[in-house]
Write a protein that holds these residues in place. Sequence first.
Motif, PDB file in Angstrom:
ATOM      1  N   SER A  25     -64.256  67.014  23.890  1.00 54.93           N
ATOM      2  CA  SER A  25     -63.519  66.875  25.156  1.00 54.93           C
ATOM      3  C   SER A  25     -63.899  65.584  25.865  1.00 54.93           C
ATOM      4  CB  SER A  25     -63.797  68.079  26.067  1.00 54.93           C
ATOM      5  OG  SER A  25     -65.174  68.156  26.407  1.00 54.93           O
ATOM      6  N   HIS A  26     -64.425  64.627  25.099  1.00 57.42           N
ATOM      7  CA  HIS A  26     -64.747  63.296  25.610  1.00 57.42           C
ATOM      8  C   HIS A  26     -63.809  62.265  24.988  1.00 57.42           C
ATOM      9  CE1 HIS A  26     -68.548  65.315  26.643  1.00 57.42           C
ATOM     10  NE2 HIS A  26     -68.737  64.334  27.513  1.00 57.42           N
ATOM     11  N   GLU A  27     -63.653  61.151  25.703  1.00 57.13           N
ATOM     12  CA  GLU A  27     -62.766  60.099  25.210  1.00 57.13           C
ATOM     13  C   GLU A  27     -63.348  59.408  23.981  1.00 57.13           C
ATOM     14  OE1 GLU A  27     -59.933  59.239  25.227  1.00 57.13           O
ATOM     15  OE2 GLU A  27     -58.956  59.603  27.146  1.00 57.13           O
ATOM     16  N   ARG A  28     -62.436  58.866  23.209  1.00 55.91           N
ATOM     17  CA  ARG A  28     -62.762  58.166  21.979  1.00 55.91           C
ATOM     18  C   ARG A  28     -61.618  57.207  21.683  1.00 55.91           C
ATOM     19  NH1 ARG A  28     -64.883  61.403  19.045  1.00 55.91           N
ATOM     20  NH2 ARG A  28     -65.275  62.985  20.657  1.00 55.91           N
ATOM     21  N   THR A  55     -44.742  57.306  23.525  1.00 56.06           N
ATOM     22  CA  THR A  55     -45.468  57.981  24.594  1.00 56.06           C
ATOM     23  C   THR A  55     -46.609  58.827  24.049  1.00 56.06           C
ATOM     24  OG1 THR A  55     -44.094  59.972  24.538  1.00 56.06           O
ATOM     25  CG2 THR A  55     -43.334  58.143  25.939  1.00 56.06           C
ATOM     26  N   LEU A  56     -47.537  59.139  24.945  1.00 51.19           N
ATOM     27  CA  LEU A  56     -48.611  60.064  24.626  1.00 51.19           C
ATOM     28  C   LEU A  56     -48.056  61.450  24.317  1.00 51.19           C
ATOM     29  CD1 LEU A  56     -51.618  60.929  24.549  1.00 51.19           C
ATOM     30  CD2 LEU A  56     -51.474  61.243  27.029  1.00 51.19           C
ATOM     31  N   ASP A  57     -47.061  61.875  25.093  1.00 49.47           N
ATOM     32  CA  ASP A  57     -46.471  63.197  24.859  1.00 49.47           C
ATOM     33  C   ASP A  57     -45.910  63.311  23.447  1.00 49.47           C
ATOM     34  OD1 ASP A  57     -47.045  64.208  27.353  1.00 49.47           O
ATOM     35  OD2 ASP A  57     -45.153  63.544  28.239  1.00 49.47           O
ATOM     36  N   GLU A  58     -45.222  62.278  23.001  1.00 51.06           N
ATOM     37  CA  GLU A  58     -44.633  62.298  21.672  1.00 51.06           C
ATOM     38  C   GLU A  58     -45.723  62.349  20.606  1.00 51.06           C
ATOM     39  OE1 GLU A  58     -41.108  59.876  19.263  1.00 51.06           O
ATOM     40  OE2 GLU A  58     -42.143  58.944  20.961  1.00 51.06           O
ATOM     41  N   GLY A 117     -56.769  60.703  25.977  1.00 54.70           N
ATOM     42  CA  GLY A 117     -55.857  59.960  25.116  1.00 54.70           C
ATOM     43  C   GLY A 117     -54.844  59.129  25.871  1.00 54.70           C
ATOM     44  N   ASP A 118     -54.892  59.173  27.198  1.00 52.03           N
ATOM     45  CA  ASP A 118     -53.921  58.420  28.007  1.00 52.03           C
ATOM     46  C   ASP A 118     -54.456  57.009  28.237  1.00 52.03           C
ATOM     47  OD1 ASP A 118     -51.761  57.751  29.502  1.00 52.03           O
ATOM     48  OD2 ASP A 118     -52.347  58.881  31.289  1.00 52.03           O
ATOM     49  N   HIS A 119     -54.505  56.224  27.163  1.00 51.89           N
ATOM     50  CA  HIS A 119     -55.037  54.864  27.236  1.00 51.89           C
ATOM     51  C   HIS A 119     -54.579  54.088  26.002  1.00 51.89           C
ATOM     52  CE1 HIS A 119     -57.983  55.772  24.073  1.00 51.89           C
ATOM     53  NE2 HIS A 119     -58.242  56.890  24.709  1.00 51.89           N
ATOM     54  N   ASP A 120     -54.783  52.801  26.032  1.00 48.06           N
ATOM     55  CA  ASP A 120     -54.436  51.951  24.887  1.00 48.06           C
ATOM     56  C   ASP A 120     -55.683  51.333  24.274  1.00 48.06           C
ATOM     57  OD1 ASP A 120     -55.095  50.176  26.854  1.00 48.06           O
ATOM     58  OD2 ASP A 120     -53.193  49.057  26.798  1.00 48.06           O
ATOM     59  N   ASN A 121     -56.801  52.032  24.370  1.00 50.41           N
ATOM     60  CA  ASN A 121     -58.063  51.553  23.818  1.00 50.41           C
ATOM     61  C   ASN A 121     -58.201  52.011  22.366  1.00 50.41           C
ATOM     62  OD1 ASN A 121     -60.690  50.724  23.288  1.00 50.41           O
ATOM     63  ND2 ASN A 121     -61.596  52.500  24.320  1.00 50.41           N
ATOM     64  N   PHE A 122     -58.055  51.085  21.434  1.00 45.81           N
ATOM     65  CA  PHE A 122     -58.205  51.384  20.017  1.00 45.81           C
ATOM     66  C   PHE A 122     -59.603  51.005  19.520  1.00 45.81           C
ATOM     67  CE2 PHE A 122     -53.702  51.261  20.701  1.00 45.81           C
ATOM     68  CZ  PHE A 122     -53.195  52.252  19.854  1.00 45.81           C
TER      69      PHE A 122
END
Length: 321
Positions: free
Chosen positions: A268-271, A282-285, A307-312
């Motif tokens: 439940s942490h960002e990655r 979109t994130l939803d898609e 997941g609402d980000h553009d950090n790859f």
Amino acid sequence: MSQRRFHLLMAGTLVSALGLPLAALAQDDEVQRDYQIPLPEAPAGEVTFQPPLERDIPDNQYGDMVRKGRDLFVNTQALRGEYVFNEQNCANCHLDAGRLANSAPMWASFGVYPAYRGKNDKVNTLAERIQGCFTYSMNGKPPENDSEPLVAMQTYLHWMATGAPINESLPGRGYPKLEETEQGADRERGAEVYAQQCAVCHGDEGQGQKVGERQVFPPLWGDGAYNWGAGMHRVNTAANFIKANMPLGKPYSLTDQEAWDVAAFINSHERPQDPRRRTLDTLDETAEIFHDHHGFYGQKVDGKRLGDHDNFGENPVPLDG
């Protein structure tokens, strides 16, 4: 878009490309086809297969490639910046250099591929399966089919499976499956388990641990971790792995509930972003098509949608690059 609808659209695209009548799909609703057929479950029972010993690697060109594959499996960071863009090694999820039973051992995987995978809705070769690990678990770029790293890893797996049956699921393959608990997976309870059992190796902030420049324990979230497309970001997959293998050296010491809870906390942490997000609007898609499973991608945690980000992360490579 449901998972089934996505597969039907994929099928329609394929039929059109082949010049077949689209009417052939009209009867599809009457066909109860399972598009999510997994690899066969590992049978219960004693693990009897033993891979060959490293001292028995032959002293020839084949043996040289086996050793190369073993070294890359244990220290995949040797490919950092070319094919690997995080702080992970193959041996982080496949313990004892891919030898340990119930830790997705490589000797049990070689003989079950090629195999269908619902993740990309097609039959995958072993090479494609390894390439997928680079894309997601290593947040990287898949080595080319004829590249030395990919050939070396396949050779290592081939040697590890010496004497193993083909097209047969062996005891000890994969991670043992946990049944869901009545209480469910709770990230707040998991935070307590993490602090007590995991932080000593993986750090208070999930950053992992280094000795000098060498990453000895992998990050579990943040830019150095597996990305949102990796299988380990699924809570059930992580719980299965944790129960059978963690804390390191103390397998099966956590209760089922503790394994579920700490898996929920970790995941439940960002990655880094799911690389398939590059191809969608979109994130939803992305969540609807690729994340119809037990995970936190697209869910709100502490007021922020994961997941609402553009950090790859460090990966500059498009999925098809």
